[in-house]
Design an enzyme around this catalytic site. Sequence first.
Site, mmCIF file in Angstrom:
data_model
loop_
_atom_site.group_PDB
_atom_site.id
_atom_site.type_symbol
_atom_site.label_atom_id
_atom_site.label_comp_id
_atom_site.label_asym_id
_atom_site.label_seq_id
_atom_site.Cartn_x
_atom_site.Cartn_y
_atom_site.Cartn_z
ATOM 1 C CB ALA A 76 -0.932 0.007 1.214
ATOM 2 C CB CYS A 77 4.230 1.853 1.185
ATOM 3 S SG CYS A 77 5.621 2.997 1.205
ATOM 4 C CB SER A 78 3.324 5.922 -2.917
ATOM 5 O OG SER A 78 3.867 6.806 -1.955
#
Length: 119
Positions: free
Chosen positions: A8-10
């Site tokens: 979920a982390c860009s």
Amino acid sequence: MEIWINPACSKCRSALTLLDAEGAEYTVRRYLEDVPTPDEIRQVLDRLGLEPWDITRTQEAVAKELGVKEWPRDAAHRDRWIEALAGHPKLIQRPIITAEDGTAVVARSEEAVRDALSR
């Protein structure tokens, strides 16, 4: 090399995109699902040359609940920090790349990813 990510982390997605673009061979570890043990965290900290408080996400809700910002940052309390990271992996800064030469980097920037690739 191995990369610890949260999908979920860009920043994690950007690091993976760069590794793929460079044709790097790596293994993905979704550390929220495959939680590192305290010993694995110690090994990564040694490879990073950092202390556990250096890779703790102190703005996370659980960090605030635990009050980690107030914890002493010294050798006597190091294990408390490591246990918190193992018990609440969301607190671990990401992504972390373990490089081929035995070192590691917190790869939050393109420069850090390229640094890991050059090792």
